[in-house]
Design an enzyme around this catalytic site. Structure first.
Site, PDB file in Angstrom:
ATOM      1  CG  ASN A  15       8.124   4.747   4.505  1.00 24.21           C
ATOM      2  OD1 ASN A  15       8.313   5.800   5.119  1.00 24.21           O
ATOM      3  ND2 ASN A  15       8.895   3.674   4.671  1.00 24.21           N
ATOM      4  CE  LYS A  17      11.850   3.606   2.153  1.00 28.28           C
ATOM      5  NZ  LYS A  17      12.633   2.427   1.861  1.00 28.28           N
ATOM      6  CG  HIS A 106      10.037   0.516   7.412  1.00 26.65           C
ATOM      7  ND1 HIS A 106      11.332   0.357   6.961  1.00 26.65           N
ATOM      8  CD2 HIS A 106       9.264   0.628   6.307  1.00 26.65           C
ATOM      9  CE1 HIS A 106      11.330   0.404   5.624  1.00 26.65           C
ATOM     10  NE2 HIS A 106      10.082   0.555   5.210  1.00 26.65           N
ATOM     11  CD  GLU A 108      14.242   1.778   5.061  1.00 30.33           C
ATOM     12  OE1 GLU A 108      13.806   2.875   5.441  1.00 30.33           O
ATOM     13  OE2 GLU A 108      14.112   1.364   3.889  1.00 30.33           O
ATOM     14  CD  GLU A 178       7.304  -2.535   3.542  1.00 31.98           C
ATOM     15  OE1 GLU A 178       7.004  -1.837   2.578  1.00 31.98           O
ATOM     16  OE2 GLU A 178       8.012  -2.134   4.477  1.00 31.98           O
ATOM     17  N   GLY A 184      13.481  -1.336  -1.791  1.00 32.85           N
ATOM     18  CA  GLY A 184      14.478  -0.418  -2.342  1.00 32.85           C
ATOM     19  C   GLY A 184      15.445  -1.064  -3.315  1.00 32.85           C
ATOM     20  CB  SER A 223      10.738  -2.918  -5.762  1.00 33.55           C
ATOM     21  OG  SER A 223      11.996  -2.816  -5.125  1.00 33.55           O
TER      22      SER A 223
END
Ligand code: PEP
Length: 261
Positions: A15, A17, A106, A108, A178, A184, A223
């Site tokens: 991904n 982003k 996702h 985010e 996730e 991240g 991660s």
């Protein structure tokens, strides 16, 4: 059953982003192709490789990936086929750009752009009807985990988003587990936490259709790096990885693909 015993392939998705221009996507894919095709080992057909560029780089990435084992997925999609939805992109538009799948939900998008379980319940069937493979992202926050609400959160997210999906389609679903605290942060989840969540997600699917649950893919994301990929991907209920930061460099991503094979 483990992925191999159940005949499930392994899916490694990167991904990007909001990173990379079209010109960068083209050279990235060319380099990744060379790394995958040039490795000493013959390609493991059981490992599917997916890249998720931003909308504007989908076409360039798909052109560069043509004829290779790399598939191109988008990072989001609107549920309606067309209409007055300024700034949004439909499933047909993604297909035209060369995408064969799409990330949905996702964290985010949930945290910063108001993505809701209710919209996801429409987006997943819309992706299927258009012929796009949906990757539903789920996961608990640090607060939810410490409050003992991990399973409740996952049950809610999976249940709502897949409510309208048929048992046949359920088998084609990809769910990426996730945990928010691992995305991240460099703080990868422990192997037993990942396996526990993966097996719980598969049990949720099995409650709908045991056969579909054996075929559906459950990925881990948070991660992932070339150092921890091999250990995670061999867990019984993990059928692949969703990789953010470490997917931005072709050499690191190729190393993760190699670790999964
Ligand atoms: C992600 O964006 O889905 C992700 C898992 O990011 P990272 O690998 O950087 O934690």
């Amino acid at each position: 059953l483990s992925a191999a015993a159940a005949g499930r392939s392994t899916l490694i998705a990167g991904n990007w982003k909001m990173h990379k221009l079209a010109v960068e996507a083209r050279s990235y894919v060319a380099e990744l192709r060379a790394l995958l095709e040039g490795s000493m080992q013959p390609p493991n057909e059981q490992v599917q490789v997916v890249i998720c560029p931003p909308f504007t780089a989908l076409h360039a990435a798909a052109e560069a990936a043509h004829g290779s084992r790399i598939s191109i997925f988008a990072q989001n999609m609107h549920q309606e086929p067309e209409g007055a939805f300024t700034g949004e992109v439909s499933a047909a538009m993604l297909l035209e750009a060369g995408a064969s799948g799409v990330l949905l939900g996702h964290s985010e998008r949930r945290a910063h752009f108001g993505e809701s379980d209710r919209a996801l319940a429409l987006k997943i069937p819309a992706a299927f009807s258009a012929g796009l493979r949906p990757v539903l992202c789920v996961g608990e926050s640090e607060e939810q985990r410490s409050a003992g609400e991990t399973e409740r959160t996952l049950r809610h997210q999976v249940g709502e988003a897949l409510a309208q999906v048929s048992a046949d389609q359920l088998a084609e679903v990809v769910i990426a587990y996730e945990p928010l605290w691992a995305i991240g942060t460099g703080n990868v989840a422990e192997a037993d936490q990942i396996q526990e969540a993966g097996s719980f997600i598969r049990a949720l699917l099995a409650a709908r259709s045991p056969a579909a649950a054996e075929r559906a893919h459950v990925l881990y994301g948070g991660s992932v790096s070339e150092r921890n990929a091999a250990e995670i991907v061999q867990l019984e209920d993990v059928d692949g990885l969703l990789v953010g930061g470490a997917s931005l460099q072709p050499a690191r991503f190729a190393a993760i693909v190699a670790a999964a094979g």
